[in-house]
Motif scaffolding. Structure first.
Motif, PDB file in Angstrom:
ATOM      1  N   GLU A  62       0.829  -1.203   0.000  1.00  0.00           N
ATOM      2  CA  GLU A  62       0.000   0.000   0.000  1.00  0.00           C
ATOM      3  C   GLU A  62       0.868   1.259   0.000  1.00  0.00           C
ATOM      4  N   VAL A  63       1.946   1.241   0.796  1.00  0.00           N
ATOM      5  CA  VAL A  63       2.868   2.378   0.853  1.00  0.00           C
ATOM      6  C   VAL A  63       3.504   2.603  -0.521  1.00  0.00           C
ATOM      7  N   ILE A  64       3.947   1.524  -1.162  1.00  0.00           N
ATOM      8  CA  ILE A  64       4.560   1.635  -2.491  1.00  0.00           C
ATOM      9  C   ILE A  64       3.573   2.249  -3.483  1.00  0.00           C
ATOM     10  N   ASP A  65       2.337   1.765  -3.470  1.00  0.00           N
ATOM     11  CA  ASP A  65       1.333   2.307  -4.389  1.00  0.00           C
ATOM     12  C   ASP A  65       1.137   3.805  -4.159  1.00  0.00           C
ATOM     13  N   PHE A  66       1.078   4.222  -2.897  1.00  0.00           N
ATOM     14  CA  PHE A  66       0.904   5.636  -2.566  1.00  0.00           C
ATOM     15  C   PHE A  66       2.107   6.453  -3.023  1.00  0.00           C
ATOM     16  N   TYR A  67       3.324   6.009  -2.672  1.00  0.00           N
ATOM     17  CA  TYR A  67       4.525   6.744  -3.050  1.00  0.00           C
ATOM     18  C   TYR A  67       4.725   6.760  -4.561  1.00  0.00           C
ATOM     19  N   GLU A  68       4.337   5.662  -5.220  1.00  0.00           N
ATOM     20  CA  GLU A  68       4.469   5.614  -6.679  1.00  0.00           C
ATOM     21  C   GLU A  68       3.703   6.773  -7.311  1.00  0.00           C
ATOM     22  N   GLU A  69       2.472   6.978  -6.844  1.00  0.00           N
ATOM     23  CA  GLU A  69       1.657   8.060  -7.393  1.00  0.00           C
ATOM     24  C   GLU A  69       2.128   9.429  -6.889  1.00  0.00           C
ATOM     25  N   ALA A  70       2.339   9.551  -5.588  1.00  0.00           N
ATOM     26  CA  ALA A  70       2.690  10.850  -5.009  1.00  0.00           C
ATOM     27  C   ALA A  70       4.034  11.371  -5.496  1.00  0.00           C
ATOM     28  N   LEU A  71       4.996  10.476  -5.673  1.00  0.00           N
ATOM     29  CA  LEU A  71       6.344  10.883  -6.080  1.00  0.00           C
ATOM     30  C   LEU A  71       6.605  10.656  -7.570  1.00  0.00           C
ATOM     31  N   GLU A  72       5.590  10.171  -8.285  1.00  0.00           N
ATOM     32  CA  GLU A  72       5.756   9.797  -9.683  1.00  0.00           C
ATOM     33  C   GLU A  72       6.952   8.858  -9.837  1.00  0.00           C
ATOM     34  N   ALA A  73       6.991   7.878  -8.952  1.00  0.00           N
ATOM     35  CA  ALA A  73       8.114   6.932  -8.898  1.00  0.00           C
ATOM     36  C   ALA A  73       8.101   5.999 -10.101  1.00  0.00           C
ATOM     37  N   THR A  74       9.296   5.544 -10.453  1.00  0.00           N
ATOM     38  CA  THR A  74       9.463   4.637 -11.592  1.00  0.00           C
ATOM     39  C   THR A  74      10.351   3.470 -11.169  1.00  0.00           C
ATOM     40  N   GLU A  75      10.502   2.530 -12.066  1.00  0.00           N
ATOM     41  CA  GLU A  75      11.406   1.390 -11.881  1.00  0.00           C
ATOM     42  C   GLU A  75      11.236   0.729 -10.514  1.00  0.00           C
ATOM     43  N   ILE A  76      10.009   0.430 -10.178  1.00  0.00           N
ATOM     44  CA  ILE A  76       9.722  -0.194  -8.887  1.00  0.00           C
ATOM     45  C   ILE A  76      10.071  -1.672  -8.957  1.00  0.00           C
ATOM     46  N   LYS A  77      10.845  -2.116  -7.969  1.00  0.00           N
ATOM     47  CA  LYS A  77      11.247  -3.524  -7.870  1.00  0.00           C
ATOM     48  C   LYS A  77      10.683  -4.075  -6.565  1.00  0.00           C
ATOM     49  N   ARG A  78      10.134  -5.287  -6.620  1.00  0.00           N
ATOM     50  CA  ARG A  78       9.564  -5.927  -5.429  1.00  0.00           C
ATOM     51  C   ARG A  78      10.034  -7.377  -5.356  1.00  0.00           C
ATOM     52  N   PHE A  79      10.462  -7.786  -4.172  1.00  0.00           N
ATOM     53  CA  PHE A  79      10.770  -9.186  -3.878  1.00  0.00           C
ATOM     54  C   PHE A  79       9.884  -9.583  -2.701  1.00  0.00           C
ATOM     55  N   PHE A  80       9.204 -10.706  -2.837  1.00  0.00           N
ATOM     56  CA  PHE A  80       8.270 -11.157  -1.808  1.00  0.00           C
ATOM     57  C   PHE A  80       8.880 -12.298  -0.990  1.00  0.00           C
ATOM     58  N   PHE A  81       8.406 -12.455   0.235  1.00  0.00           N
ATOM     59  CA  PHE A  81       8.895 -13.545   1.085  1.00  0.00           C
ATOM     60  C   PHE A  81       8.680 -14.898   0.416  1.00  0.00           C
ATOM     61  N   LYS A  82       7.616 -15.041  -0.366  1.00  0.00           N
ATOM     62  CA  LYS A  82       7.344 -16.318  -1.049  1.00  0.00           C
ATOM     63  C   LYS A  82       8.403 -16.663  -2.094  1.00  0.00           C
ATOM     64  N   ASP A  83       9.182 -15.658  -2.511  1.00  0.00           N
ATOM     65  CA  ASP A  83      10.208 -15.877  -3.530  1.00  0.00           C
ATOM     66  C   ASP A  83      11.487 -16.501  -2.969  1.00  0.00           C
ATOM     67  N   PHE A  84      11.558 -16.678  -1.666  1.00  0.00           N
ATOM     68  CA  PHE A  84      12.755 -17.191  -1.011  1.00  0.00           C
ATOM     69  C   PHE A  84      12.529 -18.601  -0.505  1.00  0.00           C
ATOM     70  N   PRO A  85      13.562 -19.428  -0.519  1.00  0.00           N
ATOM     71  CA  PRO A  85      13.434 -20.744   0.123  1.00  0.00           C
ATOM     72  C   PRO A  85      13.169 -20.533   1.613  1.00  0.00           C
ATOM     73  N   GLN A  86      12.274 -21.314   2.159  1.00  0.00           N
ATOM     74  CA  GLN A  86      11.910 -21.172   3.560  1.00  0.00           C
ATOM     75  C   GLN A  86      12.822 -22.020   4.452  1.00  0.00           C
ATOM     76  N   ASP A  87      13.190 -21.448   5.579  1.00  0.00           N
ATOM     77  CA  ASP A  87      13.972 -22.162   6.575  1.00  0.00           C
ATOM     78  C   ASP A  87      12.994 -22.972   7.423  1.00  0.00           C
ATOM     79  N   PRO A  88      13.093 -24.297   7.420  1.00  0.00           N
ATOM     80  CA  PRO A  88      12.138 -25.113   8.181  1.00  0.00           C
ATOM     81  C   PRO A  88      12.178 -24.831   9.683  1.00  0.00           C
ATOM     82  N   ASN A  89      13.284 -24.278  10.175  1.00  0.00           N
ATOM     83  CA  ASN A  89      13.376 -23.935  11.599  1.00  0.00           C
ATOM     84  C   ASN A  89      12.619 -22.649  11.936  1.00  0.00           C
ATOM     85  N   TYR A  90      12.355 -21.833  10.930  1.00  0.00           N
ATOM     86  CA  TYR A  90      11.665 -20.559  11.122  1.00  0.00           C
ATOM     87  C   TYR A  90      10.630 -20.367  10.011  1.00  0.00           C
TER      88      TYR A  90
END
Length: 149
Positions: free
Chosen positions: A15-43
């Protein structure tokens, strides 16, 4: 070298990214999600948190902002979150040895919260809180995106 403001939020970084994207006319937004990483079975990360943002960045006319979510399941961090204490400094360099040197020197008397390690966005990434309570992140990348000069 760049020093970039790094902002943390509890579960609403998208939500913050969407707001800043519009308010600051931001470009080249990159996002990495927790689901994109191998999960540690201990955590294991709860399924409802896998869609949250582990690391994001955006360019705007005045520079670059980096952002991420504090997982609500990281109870101590999430419970101590106060808007305003959610800013760290991110050192971005191309030189892995220099990153390690800065990391090692700034960690003296402080607390390493994540040792330097490879991530999907960085050849060497780590976090610490220095002896004065300032949070630092270190990001070794050759990605020209992060260099504003």
């Amino acid at each position: 070298m760049s020093v970039i403001a790094y902002l943390n939020f509890v579960g609403n970084t998208g939500e913050v990214i969407d707001f800043y994207e519009e308010a600051l006319e931001a470009t080249e937004i990159k996002r990495f999600f927790f689901k994109d990483f191998p999960q540690d079975p201990n955590y294991p990360i709860p399924a409802e948190e896998l869609a949250l943002i582990m690391n994001a960045s955006m360019k705007f006319a005045g520079g670059i902002i980096m952002l991420s979510d504090v997982l609500p399941s990281m109870k101590e961090m999430a419970d101590n979150f106060i808007a305003g204490n959610n800013v760290t400094l991110s050192v971005v360099l191309k030189d892995k040895d220099q990153i390690k040197s800065y990391f090692d020197r700034l960690s003296v008397g402080g607390t390493v919260t994540m040792p330097l390690a490879e991530t999907p966005w960085s050849e060497s990434y780590g976090m610490l809180v220095d002896k004065f309570g300032i949070g630092w992140q270190f990001n070794c990348t050759s990605d020209e995106y992060y260099y504003t000069n």
